[in-house]
Write a protein that holds these residues in place. Structure first.
Motif, mmCIF file in Angstrom:
data_model
loop_
_atom_site.group_PDB
_atom_site.id
_atom_site.type_symbol
_atom_site.label_atom_id
_atom_site.label_comp_id
_atom_site.label_asym_id
_atom_site.label_seq_id
_atom_site.Cartn_x
_atom_site.Cartn_y
_atom_site.Cartn_z
ATOM 1 N N ARG A 60 0.779 -0.982 0.006
ATOM 2 C CA ARG A 60 0.150 -0.080 0.002
ATOM 3 C C ARG A 60 0.864 1.314 0.130
ATOM 4 N N SER A 61 1.821 1.253 0.615
ATOM 5 C CA SER A 61 2.892 2.558 0.972
ATOM 6 C C SER A 61 3.495 2.741 -0.319
ATOM 7 N N GLU A 62 3.653 1.903 -0.897
ATOM 8 C CA GLU A 62 4.540 1.721 -2.563
ATOM 9 C C GLU A 62 3.627 2.457 -3.366
ATOM 10 N N MET A 63 2.399 1.978 -3.613
ATOM 11 C CA MET A 63 1.154 2.407 -4.290
ATOM 12 C C MET A 63 1.033 3.778 -3.976
ATOM 13 N N GLU A 64 0.441 4.142 -2.789
ATOM 14 C CA GLU A 64 -0.200 5.331 -2.172
ATOM 15 C C GLU A 64 0.870 6.401 -2.443
ATOM 16 N N ARG A 65 1.969 6.369 -1.979
ATOM 17 C CA ARG A 65 3.122 7.609 -2.005
ATOM 18 C C ARG A 65 3.289 7.914 -3.419
ATOM 19 N N THR A 66 3.335 6.843 -4.552
ATOM 20 C CA THR A 66 3.441 7.369 -5.992
ATOM 21 C C THR A 66 1.976 8.087 -6.375
ATOM 22 N N GLN B 118 -6.099 -6.138 -4.970
ATOM 23 C CA GLN B 118 -6.934 -5.683 -3.916
ATOM 24 C C GLN B 118 -6.887 -4.214 -3.550
ATOM 25 N N LEU B 119 -5.311 -4.067 -3.515
ATOM 26 C CA LEU B 119 -5.098 -2.476 -3.121
ATOM 27 C C LEU B 119 -5.131 -1.736 -4.449
ATOM 28 N N GLY B 120 -4.764 -2.239 -5.461
ATOM 29 C CA GLY B 120 -4.761 -1.504 -6.806
ATOM 30 C C GLY B 120 -6.254 -0.798 -6.669
ATOM 31 N N ALA B 121 -7.309 -1.863 -6.641
ATOM 32 C CA ALA B 121 -8.783 -1.591 -6.858
ATOM 33 C C ALA B 121 -8.851 -0.611 -6.029
ATOM 34 N N GLU B 122 -8.573 -0.637 -4.420
ATOM 35 C CA GLU B 122 -9.149 0.024 -3.484
ATOM 36 C C GLU B 122 -8.427 1.471 -3.749
ATOM 37 N N LEU B 123 -7.308 1.793 -4.378
ATOM 38 C CA LEU B 123 -6.966 2.921 -4.747
ATOM 39 C C LEU B 123 -7.342 3.640 -5.930
ATOM 40 N N GLY B 124 -8.195 2.921 -6.708
ATOM 41 C CA GLY B 124 -9.002 3.239 -7.903
ATOM 42 C C GLY B 124 -8.309 3.047 -9.253
ATOM 43 N N MET B 125 -7.306 1.971 -9.234
ATOM 44 C CA MET B 125 -6.343 1.847 -10.354
ATOM 45 C C MET B 125 -6.719 0.398 -10.822
ATOM 46 N N GLU B 126 -6.790 0.469 -12.318
ATOM 47 C CA GLU B 126 -6.969 -0.715 -12.927
ATOM 48 C C GLU B 126 -5.572 -1.410 -13.389
ATOM 49 N N PRO B 127 -5.312 -2.688 -13.337
ATOM 50 C CA PRO B 127 -3.908 -3.344 -13.628
ATOM 51 C C PRO B 127 -3.955 -3.413 -15.137
ATOM 52 N N LEU B 128 -2.813 -2.864 -15.612
ATOM 53 C CA LEU B 128 -2.600 -3.191 -16.883
ATOM 54 C C LEU B 128 -0.793 -3.638 -17.097
ATOM 55 N N ALA B 129 -0.965 -4.932 -17.846
ATOM 56 C CA ALA B 129 0.213 -5.476 -18.216
ATOM 57 C C ALA B 129 0.688 -5.067 -19.431
ATOM 58 N N TRP B 130 1.044 -6.382 -20.343
ATOM 59 C CA TRP B 130 1.554 -5.865 -21.747
ATOM 60 C C TRP B 130 1.493 -7.029 -22.638
#
Length: 281
Positions: A168-174, A202-214
């Protein structure tokens, strides 16, 4: 005797009232002159200096916004918790996405932005918070030029080896840095090394982000040579493809040169280079 005292008191009251009226008239005159398009003639001399020293100054307190006037942080839109990252983008015709990870880096990112601007193409930049914090001007330029700024964690760790609070810290700070530089929080996330697990989703969704790979990995992180990068993009080009490249994390001059070669080829081949759009829930 009492009559004299009453007269004296009455005169004092009248004098006080006159003084108050004069003060009100002076204040009204000051306010009226402030709104006048033609300022009054400036007087000179000692009296003018004394008047200037007595001039009213704006109250710093009145200039502060009220606490209730500060808009609250926008609540991110609901995002479904996915079990796998998105690998392709649906779209009409020959649509492709160009993505760049690990930046921004002042050595290479501006050259990539210049090339994209030359061809009027939009791309997606998955930024690392450490780099973004030092190069907020580049984040602002990305947003101003219509590119999507995504979240690629703060320090590019292997998320599957971190605790939930660490992820969560890695995602939220960014996300905080991106919001401060671009005006809105990122809506897309990419896990470093493509390492995903349930906590990350789960945390990505909580922070409003969709996961995108390649879909297509240029392998530019290994510096295979400009021609090798170009060949991987051109051979892998297809509708819905998401191309992975890097604009930081080392010397990315090969990535810069490769973009200058394969981008016009993609456009001449009828591909539309765009940015991701949220899929239906």
């Amino acid at each position: 005797m009492q009559k004299d005292q009453l007269l004296t008191r009455r005169r004092a009251l009248l004098a006080g009232a006159a003084a108050l009226a004069a003060g009100a008239a002076g204040t009204a005159g000051l306010l009226a002159s402030t709104g006048s398009p033609d300022p009054p003639a400036r007087s000179t001399g000692p009296a003018a200096g004394a008047a200037a020293r007595r001039a009213l100054k704006p109250s710093a307190y009145r200039l502060r916004p009220l606490t209730g006037d500060v808009p609250p942080r926008a609540v991110p839109p609901p995002v479904p918790v996915r079990r796998a990252p998105l690998l392709r983008m649906a779209g009409r015709g020959r649509t492709m996405l160009l993505t760049f990870d690990d930046g921004p880096d002042p050595r290479c990112t501006p050259h990539i932005l210049d090339t994209l601007a030359r061809y009027d193409v939009r791309a997606t930049f998955f930024v690392c918070g450490e780099m973004a914090d030092w190069n907020r001007d580049l984040l602002a330029r990305m947003a101003d030029e219509g590119h999507v700024v995504g979240n690629h964690t703060w320090s590019h760790p292997l998320l599957t080896g971190l605790s939930r609070s660490g992820v969560r810290s890695e995602m939220e700070r960014t996300s905080d840095v991106v919001e401060e530089a671009c005006g809105e929080r990122p809506q897309w996330f990419r896990a470093p090394y493509g390492a995903w697990n349930r906590t990350v989703f789960q945390l990505g969704a909580e922070l409003g982000m969709e996961p995108l790979a390649w879909t297509v990995d240029t392998g530019d992180w290994a510096a295979p040579g400009t021609r090798a990068i170009v060949d991987r993009v051109e051979n892998g080009a297809a509708p819905g493809v998401v191309v992975l490249s890097h604009d930081a994390g080392g010397d990315r001059s090969q990535s810069v040169r490769a973009l200058r070669s394969y981008l016009p080829w993609l456009l001449d081949s009828g591909y539309h280079l765009t940015v991701p759009r949220r899929p239906p829930a």
